[in-house]
Design a protein around this motif. Structure first.
Motif, mmCIF file in Angstrom:
data_model
loop_
_atom_site.group_PDB
_atom_site.id
_atom_site.type_symbol
_atom_site.label_atom_id
_atom_site.label_comp_id
_atom_site.label_asym_id
_atom_site.label_seq_id
_atom_site.Cartn_x
_atom_site.Cartn_y
_atom_site.Cartn_z
ATOM 1 N N GLU A 226 -0.361 -5.688 0.213
ATOM 2 C CA GLU A 226 -0.443 -7.102 -0.148
ATOM 3 C C GLU A 226 -1.044 -7.229 -1.536
ATOM 4 N N LEU A 227 -0.407 -8.014 -2.365
ATOM 5 C CA LEU A 227 -0.935 -8.269 -3.701
ATOM 6 C C LEU A 227 -1.864 -9.475 -3.604
ATOM 7 N N VAL A 228 -3.078 -9.233 -3.225
ATOM 8 C CA VAL A 228 -4.027 -10.300 -2.930
ATOM 9 C C VAL A 228 -4.260 -11.160 -4.159
ATOM 10 N N GLY A 229 -4.169 -12.473 -3.963
ATOM 11 C CA GLY A 229 -4.537 -13.397 -5.017
ATOM 12 C C GLY A 229 -3.475 -13.649 -6.056
ATOM 13 N N TRP A 230 -2.277 -13.069 -5.888
ATOM 14 C CA TRP A 230 -1.286 -13.231 -6.955
ATOM 15 C C TRP A 230 -0.793 -14.665 -7.058
ATOM 16 N N GLU A 231 -0.567 -15.324 -5.925
ATOM 17 C CA GLU A 231 -0.088 -16.697 -5.972
ATOM 18 C C GLU A 231 -0.400 -17.374 -4.647
ATOM 19 N N HIS A 232 -0.264 -18.683 -4.616
ATOM 20 C CA HIS A 232 -0.553 -19.423 -3.397
ATOM 21 C C HIS A 232 0.711 -19.576 -2.568
ATOM 22 N N SER A 233 1.206 -18.471 -2.074
ATOM 23 C CA SER A 233 2.366 -18.495 -1.198
ATOM 24 C C SER A 233 2.377 -17.222 -0.387
ATOM 25 N N MET A 234 3.348 -17.116 0.538
ATOM 26 C CA MET A 234 3.444 -15.922 1.362
ATOM 27 C C MET A 234 4.246 -14.817 0.686
ATOM 28 N N LYS A 235 4.824 -15.109 -0.494
ATOM 29 C CA LYS A 235 5.579 -14.086 -1.211
ATOM 30 C C LYS A 235 4.599 -13.193 -1.950
ATOM 31 N N ASN A 236 3.930 -12.360 -1.210
ATOM 32 C CA ASN A 236 2.769 -11.656 -1.740
ATOM 33 C C ASN A 236 2.815 -10.172 -1.404
ATOM 34 N N GLU A 237 4.023 -9.644 -1.248
ATOM 35 C CA GLU A 237 4.186 -8.243 -0.865
ATOM 36 C C GLU A 237 4.394 -7.385 -2.107
ATOM 37 N N LEU A 238 3.669 -6.296 -2.182
ATOM 38 C CA LEU A 238 3.776 -5.364 -3.300
ATOM 39 C C LEU A 238 4.356 -4.046 -2.805
ATOM 40 N N ILE A 239 5.456 -3.626 -3.421
ATOM 41 C CA ILE A 239 6.099 -2.359 -3.078
ATOM 42 C C ILE A 239 5.993 -1.428 -4.279
ATOM 43 N N ILE A 240 5.373 -0.278 -4.079
ATOM 44 C CA ILE A 240 5.270 0.728 -5.138
ATOM 45 C C ILE A 240 6.003 1.980 -4.667
ATOM 46 N N ALA A 241 6.978 2.404 -5.459
ATOM 47 C CA ALA A 241 7.793 3.570 -5.105
ATOM 48 C C ALA A 241 7.564 4.676 -6.119
ATOM 49 N N LYS A 242 7.370 5.883 -5.630
ATOM 50 C CA LYS A 242 7.165 7.063 -6.479
ATOM 51 C C LYS A 242 8.266 8.074 -6.212
ATOM 52 N N LYS A 243 8.936 8.529 -7.257
ATOM 53 C CA LYS A 243 10.010 9.515 -7.109
ATOM 54 C C LYS A 243 9.409 10.859 -6.722
ATOM 55 N N THR A 244 9.867 11.373 -5.593
ATOM 56 C CA THR A 244 9.319 12.647 -5.112
ATOM 57 C C THR A 244 10.367 13.748 -5.007
ATOM 58 N N GLY A 245 11.636 13.389 -5.042
ATOM 59 C CA GLY A 245 12.655 14.433 -4.960
ATOM 60 C C GLY A 245 13.843 14.029 -4.125
ATOM 61 N N LYS A 246 14.204 14.891 -3.194
ATOM 62 C CA LYS A 246 15.403 14.696 -2.403
ATOM 63 C C LYS A 246 15.268 13.512 -1.450
#
Length: 273
Positions: A226-246
Motif C-alpha cells: 500500500e502506498l500510504v498517504g498518496w491520495e485520498h482514495s482507494m487507488k493506493n496499491e503499489l506494485i514493484i517488479a524486479k527482473k530476476t530471470g526466467k
C-alpha cells in the motif's frame, strides 16, 4: 539548509518553488506539505532501485509514464541524480503544454540529464527518442489500460525494475458486467461480482492480480503493498517488479485458468501475451 523540517537538506528550494510546493517567500501550506510528503514517500521506494542499477551498470535510465508536471522525475533527479556523474530521467506525457513547461524548468535549473517527450505510452514503445533499453519504468495513476501499456513498454525495454500505482481500472469490470448472465451458469464464483459495487471493486482487484501474474510469467519478482498517504482514495496499491530471470510457467497457467474460469478470455491478448 531548509528551515522547514520536512524538506530534505539536499533539496533545491528553487525547484520546490517552481513546482509550487513552496511559495515564492519559501513558505509551505498544509496541502503542499501533504503533496511533498507523498512524493518523498514514493522516493523512498525508488531511490534504492536507482542506486542498485547505478552500482551494477555505472549508468541508469528511468522513464516516468503519464508524468504530468513531472513532480516525481524532478524530485528523483534533484535528490539523487544531480550529484551523480551518470543517469537520465525521461518524462513521457501526452499534454504538450506540460512537456514544454518541464523542458523549460529543467533548462532553468541546469538539469541536463532530464528529457521530456510528448508521446502516449503506446507510441513510446517504438519511439527512437528513447533508448533501446530502459532500466526503471514508473507509471503512477496511469488510468485503465495505460498501466498495461506501461507494462508492455517495460517488457519491450527489458526494464530491470517496474514501479506501478494503477488507477481507474474499468475495462475488466465492464466485461464482467457484459457477460454476467452467461457466467452465472459457468461458475458460482460469479457471486463475487453479482452486485454493481462488487463488480467495480472485484474488477479492479482482478486487474492487478492478472498484471502481477503477467509480470511473474515474464521473469519478474513482485512486491505488492500500500502506498500510504498518496491520495485520498482507494487507488493506493503499489506494485514493484524486479527482473530476476526466467519466467514462471505456473504464473501463466494460473493466469489463463483465471481468465477461463471467470469468462474473460476476450481479454487474453491484454493480459497473457
Amino acid at each position: 539548509m531548509s528551515l522547514i523540517p520536512e524538506i530534505k537538506p539536499q533539496q533545491s528550494l528553487e525547484l520546490l518553488k517552481e513546482l509550487h510546493i513552496l511559495t515564492r517567500d519559501g513558505k509551505i501550506n498544509q496541502d503542499t506539505r501533504r503533496k511533498l510528503k507523498q512524493v518523498y514517500h514514493l522516493y523512498q521506494f525508488i531511490e534504492p532501485l536507482m542506486a542498485d542499477v547505478l552500482e551494477k551498470k555505472g549508468a541508469m535510465t528511468l522513464a516516468d509514464h503519464g508524468a504530468g508536471k513531472s513532480y516525481l522525475g524532478f524530485i528523483l533527479y534533484d535528490l539523487f541524480l544531480k550529484e551523480k556523474a551518470a543517469g537520465h530521467v525521461y518524462g513521457v506525457e501526452t499534454r504538450q503544454e506540460l512537456v514544454d513547461k518541464s523542458r523549460e524548468l529543467a533548462e532553468r535549473l541546469g538539469f541536463e540529464r532530464m528529457g521530456f517527450l510528448n508521446l502516449t505510452v503506446e507510441q513510446s514503445i517504438t519511439s527512437t527518442a528513447l533508448p533501446e533499453q530502459v532500466d526503471i519504468i514508473t507509471a503512477l495513476h496511469a488510468c485503465n489500460t495505460a498501466t498495461d501499456d506501461a507494462i508492455r513498454f517495460a517488457l519491450a525495454k527489458d526494464a530491470q525494475y517496474i514501479v506501478l500505482v494503477p488507477c481507474c481500472q474499468a475495462e475488466v469490470a465492464s466485461v464482467l458486467r457484459q457477460k454476467k448472465n452467461e457466467t452465472f451458469g459457468k461458475t458460482p464464483l460469479s457471486e463475487l461480482w453479482r452486485h454493481p459495487i462488487h463488480t467495480r471493486e472485484f474488477g479492479s482487484q482482478l486487474t492487478n492480480v492478472l498484471r502481477c501474474l503477467q509480470l511473474e510469467a515474464r521473469g519478474y519478482q513482485l512486491t505488492v503493498t500500500e502506498l500510504v498517504g498518496w491520495e485520498h482514495s482507494m487507488k493506493n496499491e503499489l506494485i514493484i517488479a524486479k527482473k530476476t530471470g526466467k519466467g514462471k510457467n505456473s504464473a501463466r497457467e494460473r493466469q489463463l485458468a483465471i481468465l477461463d474460469e471467470l469468462n474473460l478470455m476476450d481479454l487474453r491478448e491484454r493480459f497473457a501475451y
